[in-house]
Design an enzyme around this catalytic site. Structure first.
Site, short mmCIF file in Angstrom:
data_model
loop_
_atom_site.label_atom_id
_atom_site.label_comp_id
_atom_site.label_asym_id
_atom_site.label_seq_id
_atom_site.Cartn_x
_atom_site.Cartn_y
_atom_site.Cartn_z
N ASN A 1 -3.73 6.06 -0.46
CA ASN A 1 -3.16 6.23 0.88
C ASN A 1 -2.43 7.56 1.07
O ASN A 1 -2.26 8.02 2.19
CB ASN A 1 -2.25 5.05 1.22
CG ASN A 1 -3.06 3.83 1.56
OD1 ASN A 1 -4.13 3.94 2.15
ND2 ASN A 1 -2.59 2.66 1.17
N GLU B 1 -5.56 -0.04 -7.57
CA GLU B 1 -4.52 0.85 -8.09
C GLU B 1 -3.49 0.00 -8.82
O GLU B 1 -3.09 -1.06 -8.33
CB GLU B 1 -3.82 1.60 -6.95
CG GLU B 1 -4.66 2.68 -6.31
CD GLU B 1 -3.91 3.42 -5.21
OE1 GLU B 1 -3.83 4.65 -5.27
OE2 GLU B 1 -3.41 2.78 -4.26
N SER C 1 0.82 -1.20 0.00
CA SER C 1 0.00 0.00 0.00
C SER C 1 0.86 1.26 0.00
O SER C 1 0.32 2.35 0.02
CB SER C 1 -0.93 -0.02 1.21
OG SER C 1 -0.27 -0.52 2.34
N HIS D 1 -2.65 -2.93 -6.27
CA HIS D 1 -3.05 -2.60 -4.90
C HIS D 1 -4.57 -2.64 -4.74
O HIS D 1 -5.29 -1.79 -5.27
CB HIS D 1 -2.50 -1.20 -4.52
CG HIS D 1 -2.85 -0.81 -3.14
ND1 HIS D 1 -3.16 0.48 -2.77
CD2 HIS D 1 -2.97 -1.55 -2.01
CE1 HIS D 1 -3.44 0.52 -1.48
NE2 HIS D 1 -3.34 -0.69 -1.00
#
Ligand code: CAA
Length: 291
Positions: free
Chosen positions: A190, A152, A119, A140
């Site tokens: 994130n 992602e 992440s 991800h």
């Protein structure tokens, strides 16, 4: 190369979710984890989560049975040798991931694609620990994997177009939507989400609001499905902290400084739902705020 068999490393909540949706999309799946107990729990959890989908008529009971039969488990990396794509979903720790990729490079066939569900960690750096940086990519997923639509995709500096296209076809087959991110610390989701969670911890730390007030404010004030502290417990406070650390180290900006209260919870081993205690205590019938 057509992808048919998926290897998933790590039987935590992300690995379990990736195996689950891959099997439903008709891929053969093998989950590897050094801890045999985790493997047993993984199958139980996948069974339970697929049953939720049967109950809400998202899949049929037959599809559940067929998908479960496509999943096998192993405590050793050697059993991943015939996989076409291996997705690493181990602990968010660069040393652990690097070691796995070094070993994996010597085991899987030379055409296989290697991917990390990291992440936050640099895809280019992880790729450099393998024998095939051009066949390495970041894929991800979001938690809970069977529910969240987004994936992602992150290219490392050497990732080839063939690797990107084959990975893209796999993600499309899972019926997920792709957002492509450049290889910068914590990528897109994130980079934005973790500073918000960290700020919620500071809001608590500075006494601006209680746990309940902060979560209610953000849930009802911004229509988020969960408040930020509840979401932090759901993700895991150790994961949140390690992502903040990657942002802080990687971007060298004080705005990413991890909140000392978040650090304290992690030091106490109060990591959220997975340890039954984080910002909330989950040991009773209802979650109770811990402050
Ligand atoms: N497997 C299968 N189905 C699941 C599931 C799972 N693991 N978890 C939930 N579901 C299903 C439920 O069965 C239910 O289905 P129906 O609507 O068909 O009945 C549906 O999802 C909603 O679940 P619930 O009714 O139990 O609960 P809810 O409405 O409170 O939703 C939630 C739960 C989907 C988790 C919701 O609270 C939510 O979206 N929260 C935010 C999650 C989020 O932000 N995730 C991203 C985290 S960031 C990340 O993952 C990146 C990272 O690197 C850290």
């Amino acid at each position: 190369m057509a992808i048919q068999k998926i290897g998933v490393i790590g039987a935590g909540q992300m690995g379990v979710g990736i195996a689950h949706i891959s099997a439903i999309a008709n891929y053969d799946v093998i989950i590897q984890d050094i801890n045999a107990d985790n493997l047993q729990k993984a199958i139980t959890n996948i069974d339970k989560n697929m049953q939720r989908q049967v109950d809400s008529e998202k899949i049929t009971l037959d599809a559940k049975k067929k998908s479960l039969s496509k999943i096998s488990t192993s405590p050793t990396l050697h059993d991943l040798e015939d996989c076409d794509l291996v997705i690493e979903a181990a602990t968010e720790n660069e040393k652990i991931k690097t070691k796995i990729f070094e070993q994996l490079s010597q085991i899987v066939k030379k055409e296989a694609i290697l991917a990390s569900n990291t992440s936050s960690i640099s895809i280019t750096r992880l790729a450099a620990s393998t024998d095939r940086p051009e066949q390495f990519i970041g894929i991800h997923f979001m938690n809970p994997v069977p529910v969240m639509k987004l994936v992602e995709m992150i290219r490392g500096i050497a990732t080839s177009d063939e690797t990107f296209k084959a990975s893209e076809s796999y993600i499309n087959a899972l019926d997920k939507t792709i957002a492509v991110s450049e290889d910068f610390p914590a990528f897109i989701v994130n980079r934005i989400l973790m500073p918000m969670i960290n700020e919620a911890a500071y809001t608590l730390y500075e006494g601006v609001g209680s746990i309940e007030a902060i979560d209610t404010a953000m849930k009802l004030g911004t229509n988020h499905p969960m408040g930020p502290l509840q979401l932090a417990d759901f993700i895991g406070l150790d994961t949140c902290l390690s992502i903040m650390q990657v942002l802080y180290d990687g971007l060298a900006d004080s705005k990413y400084r991890p909140c000392p209260l978040l650090v304290k919870y992690v030091e106490a081993g109060w990591l959220g739902r997975k340890t039954n205690r984080g910002f909330y205590d989950y040991r009773g019938n209802e979650p109770i705020p811990t402050r």
